[in-house]
Scaffold this motif. Structure first.
Motif, PDB file in Angstrom:
ATOM      1  N   HIS A 174     -19.661   1.897 -17.751  1.00 23.27           N
ATOM      2  CA  HIS A 174     -19.661   0.636 -16.984  1.00 23.27           C
ATOM      3  C   HIS A 174     -21.114   0.203 -16.862  1.00 23.27           C
ATOM      4  N   ARG A 204      -5.751   3.124 -14.329  1.00 29.53           N
ATOM      5  CA  ARG A 204      -5.838   1.706 -13.990  1.00 29.53           C
ATOM      6  C   ARG A 204      -7.169   1.490 -13.263  1.00 29.53           C
ATOM      7  N   LEU A 205      -8.127   0.887 -13.975  1.00 25.71           N
ATOM      8  CA  LEU A 205      -9.494   0.778 -13.487  1.00 25.71           C
ATOM      9  C   LEU A 205      -9.864  -0.664 -13.184  1.00 25.71           C
ATOM     10  N   VAL A 246     -14.999   0.902  -9.889  1.00 24.43           N
ATOM     11  CA  VAL A 246     -16.390   1.257 -10.130  1.00 24.43           C
ATOM     12  C   VAL A 246     -17.268   0.060  -9.796  1.00 24.43           C
ATOM     13  N   LEU A 266      -6.486  11.130 -10.937  1.00 24.49           N
ATOM     14  CA  LEU A 266      -6.010   9.763 -10.710  1.00 24.49           C
ATOM     15  C   LEU A 266      -4.669   9.719  -9.984  1.00 24.49           C
ATOM     16  N   MET A 313     -16.688  -3.057 -18.696  1.00 23.82           N
ATOM     17  CA  MET A 313     -16.142  -1.720 -18.907  1.00 23.82           C
ATOM     18  C   MET A 313     -16.016  -1.507 -20.407  1.00 23.82           C
ATOM     19  N   THR A 366      -7.364   4.593  -3.638  1.00 18.88           N
ATOM     20  CA  THR A 366      -8.016   4.560  -4.934  1.00 18.88           C
ATOM     21  C   THR A 366      -9.344   5.305  -4.891  1.00 18.88           C
ATOM     22  N   MET A 419      -8.938   3.528  -9.767  1.00 15.03           N
ATOM     23  CA  MET A 419     -10.377   3.770  -9.641  1.00 15.03           C
ATOM     24  C   MET A 419     -11.103   2.437  -9.721  1.00 15.03           C
ATOM     25  N   VAL A 468      -4.466  -0.289  -8.555  1.00 14.88           N
ATOM     26  CA  VAL A 468      -5.702   0.278  -9.081  1.00 14.88           C
ATOM     27  C   VAL A 468      -5.842   1.746  -8.682  1.00 14.88           C
TER      28      VAL A 468
END
Length: 310
Positions: free
Chosen positions: A93, A166-167, A193, A276, A114, A229, A191, A189
């Motif tokens: 990222h 699912r980011l 970032v 996750l 990403m 999350t 995670m 979601v």
């Protein structure tokens, strides 16, 4: 069987005004190699990671302003980062100022992307909650001119299926607003970032200074817990061009607990094995939105002591 995504929070120390993008990218590649050696699947870099954080200065010259922006990604300077990610088989990222040509005009955004393990860009986010002010304040110790240099992001808060989960992404000041997390939380979601450049001193409200690190963690822990999350927050820290910035890069579990945290204000990698599936019990109980959330009541208007509260 747990779904483990091993993440490296790649904090950067200060990048001074005279430091080149190539030098910053070399530092990021070194952290990426450390991340791979520690078994990471994903490495997360800060907001506007390629240069010093220029919104702290008033700049009149359009060409000079544009010099801090990327009109293509990968660019010539960032191509080695993409190549190394592909060689190592690691995702990343990256936050950077984006120069776009859309709707027949030049536009500027505070952007993050990403990139998956093949070196392919799988998602882009543009910062929505821009802090600071647009006008010149020459008497300030330093300025925060994001409202001058950037437009409000226009891509919303998508969530991407990538690297087995699912980011989602947000940037810096977004982390202080519950809507940022909730829009992605409603998409399941797993995670989020984000990168940040946050000064230790707040010129408009210096009484907040002593709480900077506390508030930084508080909002990310609350967002993680209330949306079940993981949250990975990564700083560019230390004394940069006269502005002292907080560190505190950390990885936070869906329980709201900090599981790993930086202890310096320099280049530092913080690693955690993130299951996750850890948030599932919260998504299915306390924060089962379908069962317990009451959005139909949120638009009600209440009059209290002559004020209207929506």
């Amino acid at each position: 069987m747990p779904r483990i995504l091993t993440v490296g929070a790649a904090q950067l120390g200060p990048i001074q005004r005279e430091e080149s993008r190539s030098s910053a990218v070399a530092r990021m590649i070194e952290l990426m190699r450390q991340a791979k050696a520690n078994g990471c699947d994903l490495v997360v870099y800060p907001e506007a990671a390629l240069t010093a954080f220029f919104p702290h200065w008033w700049i009149d010259d359009e060409a000079e302003i544009d010099s801090y922006f990327e009109s293509a990604m990968p660019s010539n300077e960032t191509a080695p980062l993409f190549a190394e990610a592909e060689r190592l088989g690691i995702g990343f990222h990256l936050g950077y100022p984006e120069l776009a040509f859309e709707d027949g005009r030049k536009r500027r955004f505070n952007t993050a992307i990403m990139v998956d393990k093949s070196g392919r860009i799988v998602g882009k986010y543009r910062k929505i909650h821009l802090p600071g002010h647009p006008e010149h304040r020459p008497d300030a110790v330093f300025q925060n001119l994001e409202k001058r240099y950037f437009e409000t992001g226009n891509l919303g808060w998508p969530v991407w299926e990538t690297m087995g989960g699912r980011l989602g992404m947000m940037i810096c000041n977004d982390r202080r607003w519950p809507e940022s997390y909730r829009v992605m939380g409603l998409q399941g979601v797993e995670m989020i970032v984000l990168g940040y450049n946050t000064p230790k001193h707040n010129p408009p409200a210096p009484d907040h200074d002593r709480l900077g690190n506390f508030h930084n963690q508080l909002v990310m822990q609350a967002g993680a817990y209330q949306n079940a999350t993981w949250v990975v927050g990564v700083a560019k820290a230390g004394l940069e061009a006269g502005v002292d910035q907080i560190g505190g890069s950390c990885i936070i579990a869906p329980t709201g607990e900090v599981v790993a945290q930086a202890v310096t204000e320099d280049d530092e990698l913080v690693v955690a094995r993130c299951d996750l599936d850890l948030g599932n019990s919260y998504k299915n109980s306390t924060f089962n939105f379908a069962k317990h959330r009451e959005p139909q009541t949120y638009g009600m208007i209440v009059e209290r002591k002559g004020a209207v509260i929506a």
